[in-house]
Design an enzyme around this catalytic site. Structure first.
Site, PDB file in Angstrom:
ATOM      1  N   LYS A 151      29.703  23.408 -28.042  1.00  0.00           N
ATOM      2  CA  LYS A 151      29.846  22.566 -29.236  1.00  0.00           C
ATOM      3  C   LYS A 151      29.950  23.515 -30.427  1.00  0.00           C
ATOM      4  O   LYS A 151      28.962  23.832 -31.090  1.00  0.00           O
ATOM      5  CB  LYS A 151      28.655  21.608 -29.341  1.00  0.00           C
ATOM      6  CG  LYS A 151      28.994  20.355 -30.135  1.00  0.00           C
ATOM      7  CD  LYS A 151      27.984  19.266 -29.890  1.00  0.00           C
ATOM      8  CE  LYS A 151      28.090  18.149 -30.916  1.00  0.00           C
ATOM      9  NZ  LYS A 151      29.366  17.457 -30.948  1.00  0.00           N
ATOM     10  N   SER A 152      31.162  23.995 -30.636  1.00  0.00           N
ATOM     11  CA  SER A 152      31.354  25.023 -31.660  1.00  0.00           C
ATOM     12  C   SER A 152      31.825  24.415 -32.968  1.00  0.00           C
ATOM     13  O   SER A 152      32.252  23.263 -33.016  1.00  0.00           O
ATOM     14  CB  SER A 152      32.373  26.063 -31.174  1.00  0.00           C
ATOM     15  OG  SER A 152      33.681  25.610 -31.464  1.00  0.00           O
TER      16      SER A 152
END
Ligand code: PMP
Length: 289
Positions: A151-152
């Site tokens: 989850k960048s």
């Protein structure tokens, strides 16, 4: 009331909540984040979110500047500092201040930011009527490029799909993976109901390991609905009796039209409605995990 934002150990008013323009979170989307929800002052599945945040950080070789326990406490104190009972929390860790080059080793300390606010993602009536989505031409990033399990802060893959969806009049859009199979929506996981079974793409389809997805799988299995995590195609969507999306912000939202095709009866189906209600009850129950 002015929102208080947590930055590196301190709560500051939102006007004063600033970070450097040299932060690689801004320059390159180099960082990780989580979106969480609180119900009645309690964060839903806090430990699962913190675990995922730590996994995202590890995957991008970002060393967390605080412990998991400190992060949990920071999230809780940000909620308390804003007197939020039912709300949405965004926890962000950026790579920190660096040079104009990519090298993350030249960056200073990672920056920790926590924002707490209230949220309503989709209009309330859509939860009763169901929403319409469209399949986009934007392929979900292959795991070998930028793994969707991370989850960048780099969400452009999803944003490009969202833009395409919005241009066709849909507020959420379905993304296929590099093999042409169903992956997920721009900010939600997808489920289908076919012949009484619940179907959802597996993690190796290249999707985020959604925390709401996991909660819904557990709820369904708990009431003896068979759940299959399997490769699915658009054909499976078109022949499904029911379809719904899951996400922290969206919770459980029925889908009644995909690519202008009516799904099932065109109204939220019984399995969807039941799981939506069960999820609501679970989220509002104390100590729900
Ligand atoms: N997929 C994507 C791409 C997401 O950004 C999200 C979170 N908004 C989800 C799925 C749902 O995950 P969760 O249930 O953990 O919020």
């Amino acid at each position: 009331m002015t929102r208080q934002i947590y930055i590196n150990g301190q709560l500051v008013p939102r006007e004063k909540a600033v970070i450097s323009v040299f932060d690689h979170g801004l320059l390159y989307g180099d960082g990780v984040f989580e979106g969480l929800r609180s119900y009645g002052g309690q964060v839903f599945r806090l430990q699962a979110h913190v675990d995922r945040l730590w996994e995202s950080a590890q995957a991008i070789c970002l060393e967390m500047p605080l412990t998991q326990q400190e992060m949990c406490e920071a999230i809780r104190s940000t909620l308390r500092g804003n007197s939020i009972e039912d709300g949405y929390i965004r926890a962000i860790v950026t790579r920190g201040v660096g040079t104009l080059g990519l090298d993350p080793n030249k960056c200073s300390q990672p920056q920790v930011i926590i924002i707490a606010d209230t949220i309503e993602l989709y209009p309330r009536e859509l939860y009763e009527q169901g929403l319409e989505i469209v399949t986009t031409s934007v392929t979900r990033s292959p795991p070998t490029a930028l793994n969707p399990r991370i989850k960048s802060l780099n969400y452009l893959n999803n944003i490009l799909a969202k833009i395409e969806g919005l241009r066709s009049g849909c507020i959420e859009a379905l993304m296929l993976n590099h093999k042409g199979e169903l992956a997920e929506c721009t900010g939600d996981n997808i489920f289908l109901v076919q012949r009484g079974k619940l179907l959802t793409p597996p993690l190796d389809a290249g999707i985020l390991d959604g925390i709401t997805r996991q909660a819904v799988i557990e709820l369904a299995r708990g009431c003896k609905i068979e759940v299959l995590e399997m490769a699915l195609t658009q054909h499976d969507v078109y022949i499904a009796q029911e379809c719904f999306l899951t996400g922290t912000a969206a919770e459980v939202v029925p889908v009644v039209k995909v690519d202008s095709r009516v799904i099932g009866t065109g109204k939220p189906g019984p399995v969807t409605v039941d799981l939506k209600d069960r999820f609501h009850r679970l989220a509002r129950k104390r100590n729900s995990g």
